[in-house]
Structure formats: C-alpha cells, structure tokens
Scaffold this active site. Structure first.
Site, PDB file in Angstrom:
ATOM      1  N   SER A  77       0.826  -1.207   0.000  1.00  0.00           N
ATOM      2  CA  SER A  77       0.000   0.000   0.000  1.00  0.00           C
ATOM      3  C   SER A  77       0.869   1.269   0.000  1.00  0.00           C
ATOM      4  CB  SER A  77      -0.969  -0.083   1.182  1.00  0.00           C
ATOM      5  OG  SER A  77      -1.968   0.878   1.090  1.00  0.00           O
ATOM      6  N   ASP A 122     -10.141  -3.569  -5.065  1.00  0.00           N
ATOM      7  CA  ASP A 122      -9.531  -2.708  -4.041  1.00  0.00           C
ATOM      8  C   ASP A 122     -10.188  -1.332  -4.074  1.00  0.00           C
ATOM      9  OD1 ASP A 122      -7.883  -1.147  -2.444  1.00  0.00           O
ATOM     10  OD2 ASP A 122      -6.059  -2.175  -3.086  1.00  0.00           O
ATOM     11  N   HIS A 152      -8.365  -4.631  -0.574  1.00  0.00           N
ATOM     12  CA  HIS A 152      -7.083  -4.048  -0.192  1.00  0.00           C
ATOM     13  C   HIS A 152      -6.227  -5.044   0.599  1.00  0.00           C
ATOM     14  CE1 HIS A 152      -4.513  -0.609  -0.165  1.00  0.00           C
ATOM     15  NE2 HIS A 152      -4.417  -0.582   1.152  1.00  0.00           N
TER      16      HIS A 152
HETATM   17  C1  MLT Z   1      -1.311   5.909  -0.137  1.00  0.00           C
HETATM   18  O1  MLT Z   1      -1.643   6.900   0.495  1.00  0.00           O
HETATM   19  O2  MLT Z   1      -0.144   5.618  -0.401  1.00  0.00           O
HETATM   20  C2  MLT Z   1      -2.417   5.040  -0.612  1.00  0.00           C
HETATM   21  O3  MLT Z   1      -3.628   5.702  -0.528  1.00  0.00           O
HETATM   22  C3  MLT Z   1      -2.445   3.763   0.124  1.00  0.00           C
HETATM   23  C4  MLT Z   1      -2.519   3.931   1.620  1.00  0.00           C
HETATM   24  O4  MLT Z   1      -3.509   4.416   2.134  1.00  0.00           O
HETATM   25  O5  MLT Z   1      -1.592   3.547   2.293  1.00  0.00           O
END
Ligand code: MLT
Length: 197
Positions: free
Chosen positions: A95, A145, A176
């Site tokens: 992520s 996701d 996710h």
């Molecule tokens: C990010 O902010 O990198 C993406 O939205 C994924 C997350 O929430 O970590």
C-alpha cells in the site's frame, strides 16, 4: 539527514526492505517477508510522516491524492538511506509502502535491484524517463480494491514496462487485503529472481 527507525534481521542476500502501509511500522511486514523470502536478511523501515499519529512514507492531501513535493523529498531521503546498505536490495512494499517503492523505481531506480509491490498505484510521473532495463518487479493487485484503483495499478505496470522493467502482474480476486495466491506468487517469483541479482 536524520535516520529512519528500522529493524534489521540478519540473513542471506538479497536484503528484503520492508515498507509498511499507512499506520504500520518496521515490524509490520516481518512475517510476510519471512514467508516470501525465507532465510533472507530483512530490513523493516518505519515511515517518518505522521498522519493523525499513523506512520506513512510521504504526505497525502487525501486518500489517493499525494503531496508530490513531499513524495519527491521522501523518495530521495529513503533512497539515500538505502544507498548506505550493503548488497542488493529488494523492496517488499504494501500500500503506502508499495507506493514509495514505486516512486523510488521511477525517480531513483539505482536504489533497488528488484521490487515486490502489493497494492501500488501510479505515485507520480517522472520528469525524465528512468532506465529500468531488466529490473524485475512483481505487482499484486486486488481486483476490488477500494483504495487502489485497478486502472491506476495497471497504468503503473504499463509505465514500468515502458521504462524497461520486467513486470509480473498478478491480479487477485481481493480488495485491499492480501490474498494467499499473490503471497505464494511473490514467493515463487522471488525464488527465481534472487539467483540473478
Ligand atoms: C497511499 O496513500 O499511499 C495510498 O492511498 C495507500 C494507503 O492508504 O496507504
């Protein structure tokens, strides 16, 4: 440059650099790393940016909308930190951690020998095309996701390929959260790739 908080677990090369998702820390992906890269050295890193107390690797304005100036700064800061590590490095990011790993591939490709990106999207568009010739990249993407749009993950895979990376994309029937199939896929992929690093 102040250092990162990290956790280092000794093992064989290549070292797998663990980059957590929002709200995680340097311990978060240790068991995932051990599953995907048994016997490898692990280096878990904690993101320095806090969002309401939750560690991240760079600032965002809102979900999916990134502070690009901070992202560039944090990408270089992390790449500089990793440049001080010995031997080849393979990123294992989830992520937010996958997004900064993708940003390193685009802005500082020399920082990583290979990367496993779980739930990554296009983090930014580089000003100059990076040379990713032959760089092995595994992407695990959830078809449903809600945070990482499939279209953006596919666009990232396309960009990396255009710059020469050897991309293996696994789209799984998941959201996710990670699915067993992509964890096993990454493990098999790394087993082959590590011999060439
Ligand atoms: C990010 O902010 O990198 C993406 O939205 C994924 C997350 O929430 O970590």
């Amino acid at each position: 440059m102040s250092d990162f908080v990290y956790r280092s677990i000794p093992g064989e090369a290549p070292t797998v650099v663990l980059l957590h998702g929002t709200g995680g820390d340097e311990n978060d992906l240790v068991s995932l790393g051990q599953m995907i890269a048994p016997g490898s050295a692990l280096l878990g890193i904690r993101g320095k940016v806090l969002e309401n107390g939750a560690p991240r690797f760079f600032r965002r304005l809102r979900e999916g909308v990134f502070d690009l100036e901070d992202l560039r700064f944090r990408t270089n800061e992390l790449a500089d930190f990793l440049a001080r590590q010995a031997g080849p490095l393979v990123a294992l990011g989830y992520s937010n951690g996958a997004n900064i790993a993708a940003s390193m591939l685009l802005l500082r490709p020399e920082a990583l020998s290979a990367a496993i990106l779980f739930r990554a999207m296009v983090p930014l568009t580089p000003d100059a095309p990076p040379d990713l010739t032959g760089k092995p990249v595994f992407m695990g993407t959830g078809q449903h996701d809600p945070i990482i749009p499939l279209e953006s993950a596919e666009r990232l895979a396309g960009m990396l390929k255009e710059y020469g990376a050897d991309v293996t994309m696994k789209v799984v029937n998941a959201g996710h959260g990670l699915a067993k199939a992509e964890v096993e896929g990454a493990r098999g992929w790394l087993g082959e790739v590590r011999k060439k690093l």
